[in-house]
Design a protein around this motif. Structure first.
Motif, mmCIF file in Angstrom:
data_model
loop_
_atom_site.group_PDB
_atom_site.id
_atom_site.type_symbol
_atom_site.label_atom_id
_atom_site.label_comp_id
_atom_site.label_asym_id
_atom_site.label_seq_id
_atom_site.Cartn_x
_atom_site.Cartn_y
_atom_site.Cartn_z
ATOM 1 N N ASN A 48 -21.896 -29.524 -2.671
ATOM 2 C CA ASN A 48 -22.093 -29.097 -4.162
ATOM 3 C C ASN A 48 -21.902 -30.518 -5.291
ATOM 4 O OD1 ASN A 48 -21.912 -26.454 -4.143
ATOM 5 N ND2 ASN A 48 -19.777 -26.320 -3.785
ATOM 6 N N PHE A 49 -21.777 -31.836 -4.582
ATOM 7 C CA PHE A 49 -21.714 -32.675 -5.444
ATOM 8 C C PHE A 49 -22.798 -33.436 -6.477
ATOM 9 C CE2 PHE A 49 -17.816 -34.590 -3.120
ATOM 10 C CZ PHE A 49 -16.934 -33.789 -3.524
ATOM 11 N N ARG A 50 -24.115 -32.821 -5.541
ATOM 12 C CA ARG A 50 -25.332 -33.169 -6.176
ATOM 13 C C ARG A 50 -25.912 -32.212 -6.916
ATOM 14 N NH1 ARG A 50 -25.234 -38.659 -5.577
ATOM 15 N NH2 ARG A 50 -25.707 -39.371 -3.543
ATOM 16 N N ARG A 51 -25.289 -31.136 -7.067
ATOM 17 C CA ARG A 51 -25.647 -29.838 -7.928
ATOM 18 C C ARG A 51 -25.915 -30.282 -9.196
ATOM 19 N NH1 ARG A 51 -22.357 -24.760 -6.620
ATOM 20 N NH2 ARG A 51 -23.675 -24.318 -8.782
ATOM 21 N N PRO A 52 -27.091 -30.165 -10.062
ATOM 22 C CA PRO A 52 -27.038 -30.478 -11.620
ATOM 23 C C PRO A 52 -26.112 -29.719 -12.238
ATOM 24 C CG PRO A 52 -29.283 -29.983 -10.637
ATOM 25 C CD PRO A 52 -28.453 -29.489 -9.336
ATOM 26 N N GLY A 53 -25.381 -30.358 -13.043
ATOM 27 C CA GLY A 53 -24.212 -29.718 -13.816
ATOM 28 C C GLY A 53 -23.008 -29.229 -13.501
ATOM 29 N N TRP A 54 -22.721 -29.642 -11.699
ATOM 30 C CA TRP A 54 -21.514 -29.332 -11.274
ATOM 31 C C TRP A 54 -20.588 -30.349 -11.159
ATOM 32 C CZ3 TRP A 54 -18.286 -30.120 -7.464
ATOM 33 C CH2 TRP A 54 -17.650 -28.861 -6.878
ATOM 34 N N SER A 55 -19.332 -30.107 -11.592
ATOM 35 C CA SER A 55 -18.341 -31.229 -11.590
ATOM 36 C C SER A 55 -17.162 -30.512 -10.785
ATOM 37 C CB SER A 55 -18.180 -31.757 -13.227
ATOM 38 O OG SER A 55 -16.906 -32.463 -12.848
ATOM 39 N N ARG A 306 -29.260 -21.630 -13.294
ATOM 40 C CA ARG A 306 -30.170 -20.775 -12.250
ATOM 41 C C ARG A 306 -29.082 -19.865 -11.323
ATOM 42 N NH1 ARG A 306 -35.404 -21.836 -9.292
ATOM 43 N NH2 ARG A 306 -35.882 -19.602 -10.218
ATOM 44 N N VAL A 307 -27.810 -20.271 -11.691
ATOM 45 C CA VAL A 307 -26.797 -19.674 -10.718
ATOM 46 C C VAL A 307 -26.610 -18.361 -10.884
ATOM 47 C CG1 VAL A 307 -24.375 -19.546 -9.809
ATOM 48 C CG2 VAL A 307 -25.775 -21.771 -9.864
ATOM 49 N N PRO A 308 -26.390 -18.019 -12.051
ATOM 50 C CA PRO A 308 -26.237 -16.319 -12.367
ATOM 51 C C PRO A 308 -27.254 -15.386 -11.779
ATOM 52 C CG PRO A 308 -25.697 -17.746 -14.405
ATOM 53 C CD PRO A 308 -26.221 -18.515 -13.298
ATOM 54 N N ALA A 309 -28.551 -15.805 -11.877
ATOM 55 C CA ALA A 309 -29.500 -14.796 -11.572
ATOM 56 C C ALA A 309 -29.564 -15.000 -9.824
ATOM 57 C CB ALA A 309 -30.792 -15.478 -12.136
#
Length: 412
Positions: A48-55, A306-309
Motif C-alpha cells: 500500500n505504500f505507493r498508493r496515491p493518497g495512502w498513509s 477510486r477506492v469506494p467505487a
C-alpha cells in the motif's frame, strides 16, 4: 421485508457477521496482551505504500480488507510491529523477467525505508532482537524487513548482501510458483528441483553466514526438509497453517511441525481463509474479479478517490457469487492444534495481513487482542502468550545471528 431477508441470506452465505471486536475482550486479556511484545511475521502492508493518497498514519478501516494495517489500528490492537515484506510475484524466469523482479524488489525495499524515514517518530527499523525490545520500550513500532520469494535475487544472488545491509533479516525462498532457488508447494507443474536448486543451497549458506532467518512458508515439503537439514540455525514458517485441520499444499503436516520444533524453529500461524477451510473455486466469480481488476488496475496503485467505487463493485461480485469465509473459530482451530503439536515455545502469529489474511471476527489488526482472549480461555498462561506473540520469534533471531557470528569467527 423480502429484500431484507435476501440480504440476511447473502450475509449468511458469505460468512459475514458483525462478530466480536477487540472491545469485547476481558480486562485481564487486554492487560496480558498489552504486556506482551506483539509481533507479526508477515505484514504485506508495503503493497500500500505507493498508493496515491495512502498513509500509514491514517485509519483506513473504511477500506475493509483492501488495507488491514495502519498506525491507528496497530495501536488499537496492540501490535508492536513485525516483519514488513518485500514481496515479488513470480514472473517469467528469462533475463527480462529476472531484471523486472530485481527492480521490483528494490522498489519495494525502498518504499519500506521511505515510510520509516517519513514516520521516524512512530516507526524504527530493527536489525536485532535487542533493537525490537529497545524500540518498543521507546514507544515506537518495530519494523523488521523480510523477503517473500527470492526472485529479486535470481539475476544476481550477491544482491543478498545489499539487502542485508539495508535491513533484510528474513528470507522466504519461493512463492506460489517454482523459481530459480527451489520448488513451491503450489506450482501446478509440480517439482522442478526436487527441493532446493544448487543456487538455492548456496543461498541458504549465504543467509546463514549473514544471520538472516530462513522462511519455508510457500515452499514445497522437500524444500522444508532440506532447509531443516542444511541450515546451521533454526528456521521459521512465517505464515503457515495445519494440514491436520485443512489438508492443503500450503499447510504443513504434524510430523514436520514436530521436526521444526525439535530444531528450535517456530511456525507462525496464517489467517488466509482458503488455507483454513475448503474454499470452492467459482469460475464466474474469478472471471468477474479479473474483469474488475482490469477496469481499476492494481490495488497497490489505486488512487484513494477510486477506492469506494472499486469496493462497491467488488462487494457486489462477492454477493452475486458467495463463498463461505473462514472465521475466528477456524483460525483458532489451526492455532490451538499447532500449539498442541509443537508446544507454545515454537508457535507464533503470521496472519498474512494485507496479503489476503483476515477472517470473520478477525478482520484487521485492531482485533488482535481476541487471540489473546482465546489463548487464555484455552488455558495458556501469560508467559506462553508472551512467547507466542514475540518471544519465540526473537529467540530464533538471536540464535540465527549468534550462529552467524560463530561461523564468521571460525572462518577467520
Amino acid at each position: 421485508m423480502k429484500a431484507f431477508s435476501q440480504l440476511i441470506g447473502v450475509v449468511a452465505l458469505l460468512g459475514l457477521s458483525s462478530g466480536s471486536s477487540a472491545a469485547d475482550v476481558s480486562a485481564r486479556a487486554r492487560q496480558v496482551h498489552d504486556a506482551a511484545l506483539v509481533l507479526d511475521t508477515h505484514l504485506d502492508t508495503p503493497a500500500n505504500f505507493r498508493r496515491p493518497g495512502w498513509s500509514i498514519a491514517d485509519d483506513h478501516q473504511h477500506e475493509g480488507d483492501l488495507s488491514q494495517v495502519d498506525l491507528p489500528r496497530m495501536k488499537a490492537g496492540g501490535l508492536d510491529g513485525g516483519f514488513w515484506v518485500v514481496y515479488t510475484a513470480q514472473g517469467a524466469r528469462d533475463e527480462a523477467g529476472k531484471q523486472a523482479a530485481r527492480d521490483h524488489g528494490l522498489e519495494r525495499l525502498t518504499s519500506i525505508r521511505e515510510m520509516l524515514a517519513a514516520h521516524a517518530d512512530e516507526f524504527e527499523l530493527a536489525l536485532t532482537a535487542d533493537d525490537a525490545e529497545r524500540i518498543a520500550a521507546a514507544g515506537k513500532r518495530i519494523a523488521f524487513i523480510s523477503m517473500e520469494n527470492a526472485a529479486p535475487l535470481a539475476s544476481d544472488p550477491t544482491l543478498l548482501t545489499a539487502y542485508h545491509r539495508l535491513g533484510l533479516r528474513m528470507l522466504g525462498i519461493t512463492h506460489v510458483r517454482n523459481n530459480d532457488f527451489g520448488d513451491s508447494s503450489t506450482d501446478p507443474k509440480g517439482a522442478e528441483w526436487n527441493g532446493l536448486s544448487p543456487a538455492g543451497k548456496r543461498l541458504v549458506a549465504e543467509a546463514n553466514r549473514m544471520g538472516i532467518v530462513l522462511d519455508a512458508s510457500h515452499a514445497s515439503d522437500a524444500v522444508f526438509d532440506q532447509l531443516l537439514e542444511l541450515s546451521t540455525a533454526p528456521i521459521v514458517l512465517s505464515h503457515t497453517s495445519a494440514d491436520a485441520i485443512h489438508d492443503h499444499p500450503r499447510n504443513i503436516d504434524d510430523e514436520r511441525i514436530r521436526r521444526l520444533a525439535a530444531k528450535g524453529g517456530v511456525i507462525h500461524v496464517n489467517a488466509f481463509g482458503a488455507y483454513l477451510i475448503p474454499t470452492p473455486r467459482i469460475p464466474a466469480r474469478v472471471q468477474a474479479m479479473e474483469a474488475l481488476s482490469k477496469k481499476y488496475g492494481p490495488e497497490g496503485r489505486m488512487p484513494a478517490d477510486r477506492v469506494p467505487a472499486y469496493l462497491a463493485e467488488r462487494r457486489a461480485i462477492e454477493a452475486r457469487y458467495p463463498v463461505k469465509r473462514a472465521s475466528l473459530e477456524d483460525y483458532m482451530a489451526h492455532l490451538l492444534h499447532i500449539l498442541k503439536v509443537a508446544g507454545p515455545e515454537h508457535v507464533g502469529i503470521g496472519a498474512d495481513w494485507d496479503g489476503g489474511g483476515g477472517v470473520v471476527g478477525l478482520e484487521d489488526v485492531s482485533a488482535l487482542p481476541l487471540i489473546t482472549e482465546r489463548l487464555l480461555q484455552a488455558g495458556y498462561g501469560e508467559q506462553d502468550i508472551r512467547n507466542i506473540w514475540g518471544g519465540n520469534l526473537l529467540r530464533v533471531l538471536r540464535r540465527v545471528q549468534e550462529a552467524a557470528v560463530v561461523s564468521e569467527a571460525e572462518s577467520s
